[in-house]
Design a protein around this motif. Structure first.
Motif, PDB file in Angstrom:
ATOM      1  N   CYS A   1       3.072  -6.867 -10.793  1.00  0.00           N
ATOM      2  CA  CYS A   1       4.108  -6.118  -9.582  1.00  0.00           C
ATOM      3  C   CYS A   1       5.470  -6.712  -8.885  1.00  0.00           C
ATOM      4  O   CYS A   1       6.457  -6.404  -8.095  1.00  0.00           O
ATOM      5  CB  CYS A   1       3.659  -4.895  -8.914  1.00  0.00           C
ATOM      6  N   ARG A   2       4.635  -7.547  -8.219  1.00  0.00           N
ATOM      7  CA  ARG A   2       5.316  -8.116  -7.283  1.00  0.00           C
ATOM      8  C   ARG A   2       5.327  -9.962  -6.610  1.00  0.00           C
ATOM      9  O   ARG A   2       4.782 -10.264  -5.626  1.00  0.00           O
ATOM     10  CB  ARG A   2       4.950  -7.883  -5.380  1.00  0.00           C
TER      11      ARG A   2
ATOM     12  N   GLN B   1       3.974  -0.197 -10.349  1.00  0.00           N
ATOM     13  CA  GLN B   1       4.018  -0.410  -9.216  1.00  0.00           C
ATOM     14  C   GLN B   1       3.148  -0.644  -8.339  1.00  0.00           C
ATOM     15  O   GLN B   1       2.069  -0.087  -7.825  1.00  0.00           O
ATOM     16  CB  GLN B   1       5.009   1.202  -8.649  1.00  0.00           C
ATOM     17  N   CYS B   2       2.868  -1.132  -6.772  1.00  0.00           N
ATOM     18  CA  CYS B   2       2.202  -2.030  -5.956  1.00  0.00           C
ATOM     19  C   CYS B   2       2.958  -1.770  -4.433  1.00  0.00           C
ATOM     20  O   CYS B   2       4.329  -1.648  -4.447  1.00  0.00           O
ATOM     21  CB  CYS B   2       2.049  -3.560  -6.037  1.00  0.00           C
TER      22      CYS B   2
END
Length: 128
Positions: A44-45, A92-93
């Protein structure tokens, strides 16, 4: 039949530890050579450190150590590790537990924290 599984918690993986022979191998690559598990934070990132143990930002810790010991791993049925083969995967995190809880104090042996509150854990938490 199992469609998905999640392993999350303080796994104490230290993929950045330096040794005389260089960095350790990435733990997920060692235990999951088929790439069927997805690291939710990296998915997610990408490119963000995501330190869950951060002595520079967390007043409850001493020193300068910054690591991502805590992980959230998602298995989506064994189809390639990209988190989308069966529609189940990280989207999403966010990092939680980074804000002080007002009015609480914390005493650790000779060290007392009372800067208007205290962070609920020594480590921040990865939440998918």
């Amino acid at each position: 039949r199992i469609d998905a599984a999640i392993i999350t918690g303080d796994l104490n993986w230290d993929d950045e530890r330096k040794r005389s022979t260089g960095n350790d191998e990435k733990m997920l690559e060692v235990i999951d050579s088929a790439h069927t598990w997805t690291d939710a934070w990296l998915h997610c990132r990408p490119g963000e450190d995501g330190y869950t143990y951060d002595a520079k930002l967390n007043d409850m810790l001493r020193g300068n150590l910054r690591r991502r010991f805590d992980r959230c791993l998602v298995w989506n049925g064994g189809g390639g590790g990209n988190g989308s083969d069966n529609g189940i995967g990280p989207v999403q995190c966010e990092m939680i537990g980074k804000s002080c809880i007002a009015g609480l104090t914390y005493r650790k042996e000779k060290q007392k924290f009372s800067n208007g509150g205290f962070i609920p854990t020594g480590e921040f938490i990865e939440q998918p």
